[in-house]
Scaffold this active site. Sequence first.
Site, PDB file in Angstrom:
ATOM      1  N   THR A  93      -4.526  11.363  -4.082  1.00 15.49           N
ATOM      2  CA  THR A  93      -3.189  11.686  -4.595  1.00 15.49           C
ATOM      3  C   THR A  93      -3.051  11.064  -5.976  1.00 15.49           C
ATOM      4  OG1 THR A  93      -2.327  11.642  -2.341  1.00 15.49           O
ATOM      5  CG2 THR A  93      -0.715  11.554  -4.128  1.00 15.49           C
ATOM      6  N   LYS A 168       2.134  17.806  -3.504  1.00 16.83           N
ATOM      7  CA  LYS A 168       1.973  16.525  -2.789  1.00 16.83           C
ATOM      8  C   LYS A 168       3.115  15.555  -3.154  1.00 16.83           C
ATOM      9  CE  LYS A 168      -0.151  13.183  -0.505  1.00 16.83           C
ATOM     10  NZ  LYS A 168      -0.452  13.127   0.904  1.00 16.83           N
ATOM     11  N   LYS A 236       2.150   3.743  -5.247  1.00 13.74           N
ATOM     12  CA  LYS A 236       1.505   4.465  -6.356  1.00 13.74           C
ATOM     13  C   LYS A 236       2.011   5.913  -6.416  1.00 13.74           C
ATOM     14  CE  LYS A 236      -2.169   6.341  -5.042  1.00 13.74           C
ATOM     15  NZ  LYS A 236      -2.572   7.578  -4.375  1.00 13.74           N
TER      16      LYS A 236
HETATM   17  P1  NAP Z   1      -8.477   3.571   1.298  1.00 13.65           P
HETATM   18  O1  NAP Z   1      -8.671   3.478   2.755  1.00 13.65           O
HETATM   19  O2  NAP Z   1      -7.951   2.393   0.559  1.00 13.65           O
HETATM   20  O3  NAP Z   1      -9.899   3.988   0.656  1.00 13.65           O
HETATM   21  C1  NAP Z   1     -10.040   4.127  -0.725  1.00 13.65           C
HETATM   22  C2  NAP Z   1     -11.453   4.611  -1.029  1.00 13.65           C
HETATM   23  O4  NAP Z   1     -11.588   4.805  -2.440  1.00 13.65           O
HETATM   24  C3  NAP Z   1     -12.527   3.595  -0.622  1.00 13.65           C
HETATM   25  O5  NAP Z   1     -13.655   4.293  -0.188  1.00 13.65           O
HETATM   26  C4  NAP Z   1     -12.788   2.882  -1.963  1.00 13.65           C
HETATM   27  O6  NAP Z   1     -14.067   2.288  -2.034  1.00 13.65           O
HETATM   28  C5  NAP Z   1     -12.696   4.051  -2.917  1.00 13.65           C
HETATM   29  N1  NAP Z   1     -12.448   3.644  -4.296  1.00 13.65           N
HETATM   30  C6  NAP Z   1     -11.317   3.080  -4.803  1.00 13.65           C
HETATM   31  N2  NAP Z   1     -11.447   2.868  -6.123  1.00 13.65           N
HETATM   32  C7  NAP Z   1     -12.673   3.304  -6.471  1.00 13.65           C
HETATM   33  C8  NAP Z   1     -13.393   3.356  -7.688  1.00 13.65           C
HETATM   34  N3  NAP Z   1     -12.866   2.904  -8.853  1.00 13.65           N
HETATM   35  N4  NAP Z   1     -14.647   3.877  -7.679  1.00 13.65           N
HETATM   36  C9  NAP Z   1     -15.177   4.320  -6.536  1.00 13.65           C
HETATM   37  N5  NAP Z   1     -14.561   4.304  -5.344  1.00 13.65           N
HETATM   38  C10 NAP Z   1     -13.320   3.793  -5.308  1.00 13.65           C
HETATM   39  O7  NAP Z   1      -7.540   4.786   0.904  1.00 13.65           O
HETATM   40  P2  NAP Z   1      -7.234   6.139   1.737  1.00 13.65           P
HETATM   41  O8  NAP Z   1      -6.097   5.880   2.634  1.00 13.65           O
HETATM   42  O9  NAP Z   1      -8.506   6.705   2.257  1.00 13.65           O
HETATM   43  O10 NAP Z   1      -6.653   7.049   0.547  1.00 13.65           O
HETATM   44  C11 NAP Z   1      -7.490   7.738  -0.361  1.00 13.65           C
HETATM   45  C12 NAP Z   1      -6.615   8.691  -1.182  1.00 13.65           C
HETATM   46  O11 NAP Z   1      -5.992   9.626  -0.303  1.00 13.65           O
HETATM   47  C13 NAP Z   1      -5.480   7.992  -1.953  1.00 13.65           C
HETATM   48  O12 NAP Z   1      -5.256   8.629  -3.176  1.00 13.65           O
HETATM   49  C14 NAP Z   1      -4.300   8.153  -1.010  1.00 13.65           C
HETATM   50  O13 NAP Z   1      -3.065   8.081  -1.700  1.00 13.65           O
HETATM   51  C15 NAP Z   1      -4.575   9.529  -0.421  1.00 13.65           C
HETATM   52  N6  NAP Z   1      -4.015   9.798   0.917  1.00 13.65           N
HETATM   53  C16 NAP Z   1      -4.028   8.857   1.906  1.00 13.65           C
HETATM   54  C17 NAP Z   1      -3.502   9.164   3.170  1.00 13.65           C
HETATM   55  C18 NAP Z   1      -3.490   8.170   4.320  1.00 13.65           C
HETATM   56  O14 NAP Z   1      -2.742   8.408   5.279  1.00 13.65           O
HETATM   57  N7  NAP Z   1      -4.276   7.114   4.296  1.00 13.65           N
HETATM   58  C19 NAP Z   1      -2.973  10.435   3.403  1.00 13.65           C
HETATM   59  C20 NAP Z   1      -3.015  11.387   2.384  1.00 13.65           C
HETATM   60  C21 NAP Z   1      -3.539  11.054   1.143  1.00 13.65           C
HETATM   61  P3  NAP Z   1     -14.332   0.804  -1.412  1.00 13.65           P
HETATM   62  O15 NAP Z   1     -14.705   1.017   0.010  1.00 13.65           O
HETATM   63  O16 NAP Z   1     -15.441   0.271  -2.228  1.00 13.65           O
HETATM   64  O17 NAP Z   1     -13.061   0.023  -1.587  1.00 13.65           O
END
Ligand code: NAP
Length: 294
Positions: A93, A168, A236
């Site tokens: 997102t 979104k 964010k």
């Molecule tokens: P998360 O669990 O915090 O995972 C984030 C992922 O991104 C991890 O694999 C992290 O790697 C990687 N990452 C972050 N910064 C990076 C960088 N500079 N270079 C390479 N890899 C990087 O987050 P999430 O919940 O999966 O969310 C991911 C995205 O989907 C976000 O934009 C979020 O807003 C969106 N989203 C989330 C949900 C939800 O319910 N969780 C629902 C819809 C959309 P590391 O393992 O090394 O930290």
Amino acid sequence: MKTGIIGLGAMGAGMARNLARQGLLAAVWNRTAATAEQLATRLDVTVAADPASLALRCDVVVTCVSRDADVLEVIRALIPGLRPGTVVVDCSTIAVETAQSAAGLVADAGGTFLDAPVSGGREGAEAGQLVFMVGGDHEVIDRLQPVFDAMGKQVTAMGPVGSGQATKAVNQIMAAGINQAVTEALAFGQAAGLDMAKVIEVVGGGAAGNWFLQKRGASMVDGVFEPGFKLALHHKDLSICKQMLAELGVALPIVEMTLKHYERLIEAGYGEEDISALFRAKRELFTRGNIKSL
Ligand code: NAP
């Protein structure tokens, strides 16, 4: 269609598993290598050495990382491996403008970019039940239907690149309102001494029932706030919404209030908890009896 995925967090890990189940997953990469290695062993797929090596062996590259700067960083890193015709599908997102910048970088390298943010939470990612709101070329979206079908239950083409992220933003404003309503109502129910399991069951079965109440109601009243969806990430998203609204000359009450509440919780060290940690603040209202503090 050989597909690779970059970013194996709460969302990406489940998406990878479902791509693997459909025989589409060719490679994974994650910044923290141990996460990629553990998942790749379970799924019997290759861990790419870096984003460019992943792109080199894939027709489709799915990215799901945290913030705008992270998306641009991984896009720049994968571009040396991008072949003409490769499609990059970003499910993070981010702001509309960032998606458009990413699309420009990918197009300059001969590829195609789709902004494809998702809804459905960690549970939706694990169950292959995500909803995709996609911006970009219609024909490319149609061609990638098997990839979307592996990870989700619904894919809607919204218009040009960026329109997925604009959609979104609508979703995230609504999610903020739902979080406010559910945490506040359940904190009240708990303070009133009700049997909260029964409250969640009966309210959830009626017109006020919703996904968030169903998935997070029981854990929040038990004081458990494991993500899920990290509060700092929703902050964010709402910051992006606030910027979009400012361009329209509007400040929306739910957005302003939720940003303020999240900032207090982040300052108190709860940013890595689930967004249902807003319940902490609502619960406190009843113990302190001071509604002015929020
Ligand atoms: P998360 O669990 O915090 O995972 C984030 C992922 O991104 C991890 O694999 C992290 O790697 C990687 N990452 C972050 N910064 C990076 C960088 N500079 N270079 C390479 N890899 C990087 O987050 P999430 O919940 O999966 O969310 C991911 C995205 O989907 C976000 O934009 C979020 O807003 C969106 N989203 C989330 C949900 C939800 O319910 N969780 C629902 C819809 C959309 P590391 O393992 O090394 O930290």
